[in-house]
Structures are given as structure tokens and as C-alpha cells.
Write a protein that holds these residues in place. Structure first.
Motif, short mmCIF file in Angstrom:
data_model
loop_
_atom_site.label_atom_id
_atom_site.label_comp_id
_atom_site.label_asym_id
_atom_site.label_seq_id
_atom_site.Cartn_x
_atom_site.Cartn_y
_atom_site.Cartn_z
N ARG A 28 0.83 -1.19 0.00
CA ARG A 28 0.00 0.00 0.00
C ARG A 28 0.88 1.25 0.00
O ARG A 28 2.05 1.19 0.38
CB ARG A 28 -0.92 0.00 1.22
N PRO A 29 0.30 2.41 -0.42
CA PRO A 29 1.08 3.66 -0.36
C PRO A 29 1.58 3.92 1.05
O PRO A 29 0.89 3.67 2.03
CB PRO A 29 0.05 4.72 -0.80
N ASP A 30 2.81 4.45 1.14
CA ASP A 30 3.42 4.66 2.46
C ASP A 30 3.32 6.11 2.93
O ASP A 30 3.93 6.49 3.93
CB ASP A 30 4.89 4.23 2.44
N GLY A 31 2.55 6.93 2.23
CA GLY A 31 2.39 8.33 2.62
C GLY A 31 3.33 9.26 1.91
O GLY A 31 3.21 10.49 2.02
N THR A 32 4.31 8.71 1.18
CA THR A 32 5.24 9.55 0.42
C THR A 32 4.52 10.10 -0.80
O THR A 32 4.05 9.35 -1.65
CB THR A 32 6.46 8.74 -0.03
N PHE A 33 4.42 11.42 -0.88
CA PHE A 33 3.68 12.08 -1.95
C PHE A 33 4.70 12.71 -2.91
O PHE A 33 5.40 13.66 -2.55
CB PHE A 33 2.76 13.14 -1.36
N LYS A 39 11.34 21.61 -18.80
CA LYS A 39 11.86 20.54 -17.95
C LYS A 39 10.91 20.27 -16.79
O LYS A 39 10.11 21.13 -16.40
CB LYS A 39 13.25 20.91 -17.40
N TRP A 40 11.05 19.07 -16.22
CA TRP A 40 10.32 18.69 -15.02
C TRP A 40 11.23 18.88 -13.80
O TRP A 40 12.44 18.68 -13.87
CB TRP A 40 9.90 17.23 -15.07
N ARG A 41 10.62 19.27 -12.69
CA ARG A 41 11.32 19.27 -11.41
C ARG A 41 10.51 18.41 -10.44
O ARG A 41 9.32 18.21 -10.61
CB ARG A 41 11.50 20.69 -10.86
N LYS A 42 11.18 17.88 -9.44
CA LYS A 42 10.55 16.91 -8.54
C LYS A 42 10.78 17.31 -7.09
O LYS A 42 11.86 17.75 -6.73
CB LYS A 42 11.14 15.52 -8.80
N PHE A 43 9.73 17.16 -6.27
CA PHE A 43 9.92 17.29 -4.83
C PHE A 43 8.99 16.32 -4.12
O PHE A 43 7.97 15.90 -4.64
CB PHE A 43 9.71 18.74 -4.35
N VAL A 44 9.39 15.94 -2.92
CA VAL A 44 8.70 14.89 -2.17
C VAL A 44 8.19 15.45 -0.85
O VAL A 44 8.88 16.23 -0.18
CB VAL A 44 9.64 13.69 -1.90
N SER A 45 6.97 15.05 -0.48
CA SER A 45 6.40 15.45 0.81
C SER A 45 5.62 14.27 1.37
O SER A 45 5.64 13.18 0.79
CB SER A 45 5.50 16.69 0.65
N PHE A 46 4.93 14.50 2.46
CA PHE A 46 4.10 13.44 3.07
C PHE A 46 2.67 13.95 3.21
O PHE A 46 2.43 15.01 3.79
CB PHE A 46 4.67 13.02 4.42
#
Length: 360
Positions: A173-178, A189-196
Motif C-alpha cells: 500500500r502507499p506509504d504516505g510519500t507524496f 523541464k520537469w522538477r521533482k519534490f517529495v512530501s508526506f
């Protein structure tokens, strides 16, 4: 028509007339004379045209046949009625994922991970670069974005595409990492960032993404708050709903734009209430309309607001497109499906407007 006859009216009068034409007619008018060509190619006129268009939002909807094997798009315009619409310029089977200021973000149905941005009125489109290095396979089930957003800034003529979703490893299941991917039209270009995050979203919550004040807004599935993505700083935050909103049984909520402001629409068995966020920074909501639904009582369980202005609200049901005129309190049917469709009209309805906005 020569230049002398073209200038019979002052330039400003001609501009006001041309700014109210459909785009197809507008582009044809450029060939009338050099003066008109100069006028409609001017930055001031482009701003004027888009400003006038913003006051006349339309509704874009996909209508499927009874077998679901074919579908066509229609545009419902309060001023000009119903007209057919085509995305054949893309030469691909696509699904409209988001709409903003005249541009559409579409995903390819046969090729997952392929996205386009197009202006169907000017017949321009851009194939976006791949947002991920690895192809989407069953071993990477995070490939389908939970949220798709499109942010188009009319003043700068730049746009962003947002793909955001929960990461989950195969078999878990998803672990909350968005994970959030943001495409920038200026850099290509694409840029990426991670949150919860721990929010869930219904189909309508995903469809009704609103771009105002430099940010994208989604209503969460629990209707407890509005999830906001600040595109300048790549930050997620949450915004409160109006204090008077009642999340009890029988109440449904929708997030729309209203003349450049964020708006929440509540529909219950008997009433439709509309709030507008007049003070964005202070989060001050104002109740602007309370509408009785008694005269359309039989349609209420399956009615969904799609777009609005201060003058009218477009709503979709299973087989009908309705408009409610706020001043006269009159309801009017704008479109009705003649045969059975595979999906309700509200399922694939988006706010739309006709603008001069290049996506190239």
C-alpha cells in the motif's frame, strides 16, 4: 476591404468588436486588411481578448455512445449555445485531465505517461517530455498520477503541469510519500519534490482543480480542507473551508473558480449555497448565494456544479447540462443526451474558456 475602410471606426472600437469574436472568426478577420492583422497580433489586444473571455466561462464535456467505443467532445457556451469540439490535432486517443485558461492537459490512453498540452481553439499543441526515466510497468505502479493540475498564467503566457501521487512499491500500500512532478514551459523541464500527505480524493475532487493566486487547489475527499500547491515555492499547505459549511449527511461540496476567486459550492437536498474567497491571504469566505433546488428536485441527487461567473452557474447531471442565472433565478437546459451514454456527463465535464494562449 482596403485600409481606409478598415479604419472607418477608431482602433479602440474595432478592438472591442474583435475581442468578442470566436477565435476561428477572429483568425479569419486577420486576412481582411493589414490594419486588422496588426490589431489582432498586438499584445494589448491579446490581453483584452483574454480578459473578455474570462467573463464567459464555458463547459467542456465528453459524450460517449452506448457502447463506449466512440466519444466526442462538445462545448456549451452561454452566449453561443452548443458546438462540437475536436482534439484530432493530437492524433492520439486521449483523456482530458485538466483545463485552465483555454489550455487542456491530456493524457494518452494507449501510452501511459504521455501527456500533451494543447489550445484546441488555436490548434496548437505540445508533447511534454517524459516525466520519468523508466517506463511504466506493473513493477512501478506509482506511474498513474493521483492528481493532475494545469496552471496557465495569462499575463506571462507561461504554464505548469503538475503530476502528483502516492508512491507505493509493488505489492504494498502507499506509504504516505507524496511525489510531485512539476513541468515548467519556460525551461521545458520537469522538477521533482517529495512530501508526506494522508489525503484521499474522489473523482470530482481530482477533476475540479482550481488555479488562482499562483497556486493550484484541490478539495480533499473528506471535504475537511483544501489542499494547496504553491508553485512559486513548491510547498503544499492546507486551507480551511467556510466556517458555516456543514459536512453532515446529504451535503456535497465542490471547488470552483468565480471571476478569479476561489469558490466552494454546497449542495444539499433542498439548497445550493455558494461561498467566494474574497480575501485570499486572510482566508475570509463570503456567502454570496443561497439557491432553492425545489424546481429541479428530481435532479438534485445527481447534479454537479462545473463552472460559474457572478451571473450564472453551469451544472451537469447524468444526461443534461443546465445553467442557473443568478440574477433572475431562472433554470435553463442547455444540452441533453439523446441516447444512453456509458458515463454521466458530469464524470467528464471541465470548465473551459476560449483564449489566445500559445503552448509552444
Amino acid at each position: 476591404m482596403n485600409s481606409q475602410r478598415c479604419s472607418f471606426f477608431p482602433d479602440e472600437v474595432v478592438l472591442q468588436i474583435l475581442s468578442r469574436l470566436p477565435i476561428k472568426s477572429l483568425f479569419r478577420s486577420k486576412t481582411v486588411c493589414k490594419l486588422w492583422y496588426r490589431l489582432v497580433s498586438d499584445k494589448y489586444f491579446i490581453h483584452l481578448y483574454n480578459e473578455v473571455s474570462a467573463k464567459n466561462p464555458m463547459l467542456l464535456v465528453e459524450v460517449s455512445d452506448s457502447l463506449g467505443s466512440r466519444s466526442n467532445l462538445i462545448v456549451v457556451d452561454n452566449q453561443r449555445g452548443v458546438s462540437e469540439f475536436s482534439l484530432d490535432l493530437l492524433k492520439d486517443r486521449v483523456k482530458v485531465r485538466a483545463s485552465c485558461n483555454g489550455l487542456l492537459c491530456c493524457s494518452s490512453i494507449p501510452d501511459k505517461g504521455v501527456y500533451y498540452v494543447c489550445n484546441p481553439m488555436t490548434r496548437e499543441f505540445k508533447l511534454l517530455p517524459k516525466s520519468r526515466e523508466r517506463p511504466v510497468t506493473r513493477f512501478y505502479p506509482d506511474g498513474e498520477a493521483t492528481l493532475v493540475g494545469l496552471a496557465c498564467n495569462l499575463s506571462t503566457q507561461k504554464f505548469n503541469v503538475v503530476l502528483a501521487g502516492y508512491h507505493r512499491t509493488f505489492g504494498h500500500r502507499p506509504d504516505g510519500t507524496f511525489i510531485c512532478m512539476v513541468y515548467d514551459s519556460e525551461s521545458n523541464k520537469w522538477r521533482k519534490f517529495v512530501s508526506f500527505q494522508d489525503d484521499q480524493f474522489t473523482h470530482m475532487n481530482k477533476n475540479q482543480v482550481v488555479y488562482v493566486n499562483g497556486a493550484l487547489h484541490w478539495l480533499t475527499g473528506s471535504c475537511s480542507c483544501i489542499l494547496v500547491l504553491d508553485l512559486d515555492n513548491d510547498i503544499w499547505r492546507k486551507m480551511s473551508l467556510p466556517e458555516q459549511v456543514s459536512c453532515g449527511s446529504g451535503n456535497r461540496f465542490y471547488l470552483l473558480e468565480s471571476d478569479g476567486c476561489l469558490s466552494v459550492v454546497q449542495i444539499s437536498d433542498a439548497w445550493m449555497r455558494i461561498w467566494v474567497l474574497r480575501e485570499y491571504e486572510r482566508e475570509e469566505w463570503h456567502l454570496v448565494n443561497t439557491v432553492s433546488l425545489r424546481c429541479i428536485k428530481g435532479l438534485v441527487p445527481g447534479i454537479f456544479p462545473i463552472c460559474q461567473t457572478g451571473e450564472y452557474v453551469f451544472l451537469a447531471t447524468h444526461k443534461q447540462i443546465l445553467v442557473f442565472y443568478r440574477k433572475t433565478r431562472v433554470w435553463k437546459e442547455m444540452y441533453s443526451v439523446k441516447n444512453s451514454s456509458t458515463l454521466p456527463l458530469w464524470y467528464s465535464a471541465h470548465a473551459f474558456r476560449s483564449t489566445i494562449f500559445s503552448c509552444l
